[in-house]
Design an enzyme around this catalytic site. Structure first.
Site, PDB file in Angstrom:
ATOM      1  N   HIS A  58       0.800  -1.218   0.000  1.00 20.36           N
ATOM      2  CA  HIS A  58       0.000   0.000   0.000  1.00 20.36           C
ATOM      3  C   HIS A  58       0.837   1.273   0.000  1.00 20.36           C
ATOM      4  CE1 HIS A  58      -3.821  -2.059   0.523  1.00 20.36           C
ATOM      5  NE2 HIS A  58      -3.276  -2.797   1.477  1.00 20.36           N
ATOM      6  N   GLU A 107      -7.142 -13.200   3.897  1.00 20.44           N
ATOM      7  CA  GLU A 107      -7.973 -12.019   4.131  1.00 20.44           C
ATOM      8  C   GLU A 107      -9.160 -11.915   3.177  1.00 20.44           C
ATOM      9  OE1 GLU A 107      -5.461  -8.554   3.668  1.00 20.44           O
ATOM     10  OE2 GLU A 107      -4.187  -9.575   2.217  1.00 20.44           O
ATOM     11  N   ASP A 162      -9.781  -6.348   5.003  1.00 12.87           N
ATOM     12  CA  ASP A 162     -10.159  -6.850   3.681  1.00 12.87           C
ATOM     13  C   ASP A 162     -11.139  -8.010   3.792  1.00 12.87           C
ATOM     14  OD1 ASP A 162      -8.689  -4.975   2.370  1.00 12.87           O
ATOM     15  OD2 ASP A 162      -7.101  -6.320   1.697  1.00 12.87           O
TER      16      ASP A 162
END
Length: 260
Positions: A47, A151, A177
Protein backbone atom coordinates in the site's frame (compact mmCIF):
# COMPACT_ATOMS: atom_id res chain seq x y z
CA UNK A 1 25.99 -12.94 6.12
CA UNK A 2 22.21 -13.00 6.48
CA UNK A 3 21.33 -12.53 10.15
CA UNK A 4 19.85 -15.25 12.32
CA UNK A 5 16.07 -15.06 11.99
CA UNK A 6 15.08 -14.46 15.59
CA UNK A 7 11.36 -14.39 14.71
CA UNK A 8 11.49 -17.84 13.12
CA UNK A 9 13.38 -19.18 16.13
CA UNK A 10 10.82 -17.66 18.53
CA UNK A 11 7.92 -19.16 16.56
CA UNK A 12 9.49 -22.62 16.70
CA UNK A 13 9.97 -22.21 20.46
CA UNK A 14 6.38 -21.01 20.96
CA UNK A 15 7.45 -17.69 22.48
CA UNK A 16 5.23 -14.61 22.28
CA UNK A 17 6.36 -12.06 19.70
CA UNK A 18 5.14 -8.61 18.69
CA UNK A 19 5.39 -6.86 15.35
CA UNK A 20 4.21 -3.74 13.58
CA UNK A 21 3.73 -2.54 10.02
CA UNK A 22 6.21 0.08 8.81
CA UNK A 23 4.44 2.36 6.36
CA UNK A 24 6.59 5.48 6.61
CA UNK A 25 9.27 5.27 3.87
CA UNK A 26 12.27 6.06 6.05
CA UNK A 27 14.85 4.19 8.12
CA UNK A 28 14.03 6.55 11.00
CA UNK A 29 10.71 4.74 11.35
CA UNK A 30 12.55 1.44 11.85
CA UNK A 31 14.78 3.07 14.47
CA UNK A 32 11.69 4.13 16.44
CA UNK A 33 10.20 0.65 16.16
CA UNK A 34 13.48 -1.02 17.11
CA UNK A 35 14.11 1.22 20.09
CA UNK A 36 10.55 0.56 21.25
CA UNK A 37 11.48 -3.12 21.52
CA UNK A 38 9.46 -4.88 18.82
CA UNK A 39 10.51 -8.37 17.74
CA UNK A 40 9.78 -7.95 14.04
CA UNK A 41 8.67 -5.39 11.51
CA UNK A 42 6.70 -5.76 8.28
CA UNK A 43 7.86 -3.16 5.75
CA UNK A 44 4.81 -2.43 3.61
CA UNK A 45 5.24 -2.17 -0.16
CA UNK A 46 1.66 -3.28 -0.92
CA UNK A 47 0.00 0.00 0.00
CA UNK A 48 3.04 2.29 0.21
CA UNK A 49 5.44 3.62 -2.43
CA UNK A 50 9.00 3.02 -1.19
CA UNK A 51 12.02 3.12 -3.46
CA UNK A 52 14.35 0.07 -3.39
CA UNK A 53 17.30 1.90 -1.85
CA UNK A 54 15.16 3.12 1.04
CA UNK A 55 13.83 -0.41 1.63
CA UNK A 56 17.40 -1.68 1.85
CA UNK A 57 18.25 1.05 4.39
CA UNK A 58 15.15 0.08 6.41
CA UNK A 59 16.24 -3.56 6.36
CA UNK A 60 19.78 -2.61 7.48
CA UNK A 61 18.33 -0.60 10.35
CA UNK A 62 16.19 -3.54 11.50
CA UNK A 63 19.30 -5.74 11.43
CA UNK A 64 21.09 -3.28 13.72
CA UNK A 65 18.32 -3.76 16.29
CA UNK A 66 18.34 -7.55 15.84
CA UNK A 67 14.72 -7.17 14.73
CA UNK A 68 13.47 -9.48 11.98
CA UNK A 69 12.66 -7.48 8.80
CA UNK A 70 9.81 -8.88 6.70
CA UNK A 71 8.52 -7.16 3.56
CA UNK A 72 4.90 -7.24 2.42
CA UNK A 73 4.75 -7.32 -1.36
CA UNK A 74 1.79 -6.27 -3.53
CA UNK A 75 1.67 -9.66 -5.27
CA UNK A 76 3.56 -12.94 -5.63
CA UNK A 77 5.86 -11.75 -8.43
CA UNK A 78 9.02 -13.94 -8.06
CA UNK A 79 11.34 -11.25 -9.44
CA UNK A 80 10.08 -8.69 -6.92
CA UNK A 81 10.60 -11.16 -4.08
CA UNK A 82 14.08 -12.02 -5.36
CA UNK A 83 15.28 -8.41 -5.24
CA UNK A 84 13.91 -7.88 -1.75
CA UNK A 85 15.59 -11.03 -0.47
CA UNK A 86 18.86 -10.05 -2.16
CA UNK A 87 18.51 -6.73 -0.31
CA UNK A 88 18.45 -8.59 3.00
CA UNK A 89 14.76 -9.17 3.76
CA UNK A 90 14.37 -12.15 6.08
CA UNK A 91 10.91 -12.98 4.87
CA UNK A 92 8.20 -12.16 2.36
CA UNK A 93 4.57 -11.48 3.27
CA UNK A 94 2.14 -12.29 0.45
CA UNK A 95 -1.30 -10.63 0.64
CA UNK A 96 -4.65 -12.01 -0.52
CA UNK A 97 -3.58 -15.67 -0.54
CA UNK A 98 -6.47 -17.85 -1.65
CA UNK A 99 -4.82 -21.11 -2.70
CA UNK A 100 -1.91 -23.37 -1.76
CA UNK A 101 -0.49 -22.85 -5.25
CA UNK A 102 0.32 -19.22 -4.41
CA UNK A 103 2.25 -20.39 -1.36
CA UNK A 104 4.07 -23.08 -3.35
CA UNK A 105 5.16 -20.49 -5.91
CA UNK A 106 6.38 -18.16 -3.14
CA UNK A 107 8.34 -20.94 -1.44
CA UNK A 108 10.00 -21.78 -4.75
CA UNK A 109 10.91 -18.12 -5.27
CA UNK A 110 12.22 -17.60 -1.72
CA UNK A 111 14.28 -20.75 -1.18
CA UNK A 112 17.36 -22.04 -2.94
CA UNK A 113 17.59 -25.55 -4.39
CA UNK A 114 16.77 -28.21 -3.42
CA UNK A 115 13.87 -26.53 -1.57
CA UNK A 116 13.16 -23.96 -4.28
CA UNK A 117 14.55 -22.28 -7.37
CA UNK A 118 15.65 -18.87 -6.12
CA UNK A 119 18.33 -17.39 -8.35
CA UNK A 120 21.72 -17.26 -6.64
CA UNK A 121 23.50 -13.98 -5.98
CA UNK A 122 26.26 -13.51 -3.40
CA UNK A 123 25.30 -9.95 -2.47
CA UNK A 124 24.98 -8.49 1.01
CA UNK A 125 23.00 -11.43 2.49
CA UNK A 126 25.77 -13.73 1.29
CA UNK A 127 28.52 -11.46 2.66
CA UNK A 128 29.55 -10.70 -0.94
CA UNK A 129 30.97 -14.18 -1.40
CA UNK A 130 33.06 -14.18 1.78
CA UNK A 131 31.89 -17.69 2.67
CA UNK A 132 31.29 -20.73 0.50
CA UNK A 133 28.05 -20.46 -1.48
CA UNK A 134 26.96 -23.86 -0.18
CA UNK A 135 27.22 -22.50 3.38
CA UNK A 136 25.25 -19.37 2.56
CA UNK A 137 22.52 -21.26 0.66
CA UNK A 138 21.93 -23.67 3.55
CA UNK A 139 21.88 -20.75 6.02
CA UNK A 140 19.40 -18.77 3.90
CA UNK A 141 17.04 -21.72 3.53
CA UNK A 142 16.96 -22.07 7.32
CA UNK A 143 16.22 -18.41 7.98
CA UNK A 144 14.07 -16.98 5.14
CA UNK A 145 10.36 -16.94 5.98
CA UNK A 146 7.30 -17.23 3.76
CA UNK A 147 4.21 -15.58 5.28
CA UNK A 148 0.69 -15.79 3.82
CA UNK A 149 -2.08 -13.31 4.52
CA UNK A 150 -5.55 -14.89 4.56
CA UNK A 151 -7.97 -12.02 4.13
CA UNK A 152 -10.80 -13.11 1.82
CA UNK A 153 -13.72 -15.54 1.96
CA UNK A 154 -11.93 -17.74 -0.59
CA UNK A 155 -8.78 -17.70 1.52
CA UNK A 156 -10.68 -18.73 4.65
CA UNK A 157 -12.33 -21.59 2.74
CA UNK A 158 -8.90 -22.81 1.60
CA UNK A 159 -7.20 -22.21 4.96
CA UNK A 160 -6.39 -25.86 5.66
CA UNK A 161 -4.84 -26.47 2.25
CA UNK A 162 -2.88 -23.22 2.55
CA UNK A 163 -1.65 -24.02 6.07
CA UNK A 164 -0.54 -27.51 5.07
CA UNK A 165 1.60 -26.26 2.18
CA UNK A 166 5.24 -27.23 2.84
CA UNK A 167 7.52 -24.25 3.44
CA UNK A 168 4.91 -21.91 4.92
CA UNK A 169 6.18 -20.33 8.15
CA UNK A 170 3.36 -18.07 9.33
CA UNK A 171 -0.19 -16.96 8.48
CA UNK A 172 -1.18 -13.34 9.09
CA UNK A 173 -4.78 -12.22 9.31
CA UNK A 174 -6.30 -9.34 7.39
CA UNK A 175 -9.63 -8.53 9.04
CA UNK A 176 -10.26 -5.29 7.15
CA UNK A 177 -10.16 -6.85 3.68
CA UNK A 178 -11.93 -9.91 5.04
CA UNK A 179 -14.81 -7.76 6.26
CA UNK A 180 -15.11 -6.31 2.77
CA UNK A 181 -15.03 -9.78 1.25
CA UNK A 182 -17.85 -10.81 3.60
CA UNK A 183 -19.93 -7.80 2.54
CA UNK A 184 -19.68 -5.98 5.87
CA UNK A 185 -16.94 -3.54 4.96
CA UNK A 186 -14.66 -2.22 7.72
CA UNK A 187 -16.63 -3.77 10.57
CA UNK A 188 -13.66 -5.82 11.80
CA UNK A 189 -15.43 -6.68 15.06
CA UNK A 190 -18.50 -8.15 13.38
CA UNK A 191 -19.33 -11.68 14.61
CA UNK A 192 -18.98 -13.10 11.09
CA UNK A 193 -15.52 -11.57 10.74
CA UNK A 194 -14.45 -12.88 14.14
CA UNK A 195 -15.83 -16.33 13.33
CA UNK A 196 -13.82 -16.41 10.08
CA UNK A 197 -10.66 -15.25 11.88
CA UNK A 198 -11.12 -17.85 14.62
CA UNK A 199 -11.68 -20.60 12.05
CA UNK A 200 -8.51 -19.61 10.22
CA UNK A 201 -6.47 -19.40 13.43
CA UNK A 202 -7.69 -22.77 14.67
CA UNK A 203 -7.04 -24.38 11.28
CA UNK A 204 -3.51 -23.00 11.08
CA UNK A 205 -2.58 -23.92 14.63
CA UNK A 206 -4.02 -27.43 14.19
CA UNK A 207 -1.80 -27.75 11.10
CA UNK A 208 1.28 -26.65 13.05
CA UNK A 209 1.56 -23.21 11.45
CA UNK A 210 1.72 -20.12 13.71
CA UNK A 211 -1.01 -17.51 13.27
CA UNK A 212 -0.54 -13.76 13.75
CA UNK A 213 -3.46 -11.64 14.98
CA UNK A 214 -3.81 -7.86 15.05
CA UNK A 215 -4.55 -6.34 18.45
CA UNK A 216 -7.34 -3.92 17.57
CA UNK A 217 -8.99 -3.44 20.96
CA UNK A 218 -8.09 -3.48 24.63
CA UNK A 219 -8.87 -7.12 25.39
CA UNK A 220 -7.72 -8.53 22.04
CA UNK A 221 -4.51 -9.94 23.49
CA UNK A 222 -6.30 -12.08 26.06
CA UNK A 223 -8.92 -13.04 23.45
CA UNK A 224 -6.34 -14.43 21.03
CA UNK A 225 -4.02 -15.90 23.64
CA UNK A 226 -6.95 -17.96 24.96
CA UNK A 227 -7.16 -19.39 21.44
CA UNK A 228 -3.50 -20.38 21.34
CA UNK A 229 -2.15 -17.40 19.42
CA UNK A 230 1.26 -16.05 20.48
CA UNK A 231 2.16 -13.85 17.49
CA UNK A 232 0.70 -10.36 17.53
CA UNK A 233 0.63 -7.28 15.28
CA UNK A 234 -0.08 -3.80 16.64
CA UNK A 235 -1.16 -2.16 13.37
CA UNK A 236 1.03 0.31 11.48
CA UNK A 237 3.30 2.93 12.94
CA UNK A 238 1.46 5.80 11.24
CA UNK A 239 -1.77 4.99 13.04
CA UNK A 240 0.00 4.40 16.35
CA UNK A 241 1.83 7.73 16.01
CA UNK A 242 -1.36 9.56 15.00
CA UNK A 243 -3.32 8.26 17.98
CA UNK A 244 -0.48 9.10 20.37
CA UNK A 245 -0.17 12.61 18.95
CA UNK A 246 -3.91 13.20 19.18
CA UNK A 247 -3.99 12.01 22.81
CA UNK A 248 -1.04 14.28 23.62
CA UNK A 249 -2.76 17.28 22.05
CA UNK A 250 -6.05 16.57 23.81
CA UNK A 251 -4.18 16.31 27.12
CA UNK A 252 -2.40 19.59 26.38
CA UNK A 253 -5.74 21.30 25.71
CA UNK A 254 -7.04 19.94 29.02
CA UNK A 255 -3.93 20.93 30.98
CA UNK A 256 -3.91 24.47 29.61
CA UNK A 257 -7.63 25.04 29.83
CA UNK A 258 -7.75 25.77 26.11
CA UNK A 259 -10.68 23.44 25.63
CA UNK A 260 -13.74 23.24 27.87
Amino acid sequence: MLSENRLRQALKAGRSVFGVLASLPTAASIELIGDAGFDFVVIDTEHVLINPETIEHMIRTAERYRMTPLVRVPDADPKRMLRLLDGGAQGIVIPQVESPETVRQAVQACRYAPEGNRSLNAGRPGAFGRDALSTYVAHANRHIMVVAMIETVAGVAAARDIAETPGLDLVLEGAADLSQSLGISWDTGHPRVLAALEHTARTCLDSGVPYAAFLRHEDAGAYWRARGVTTFMLGDERGIAFRALRRALEQAHTDTGARS
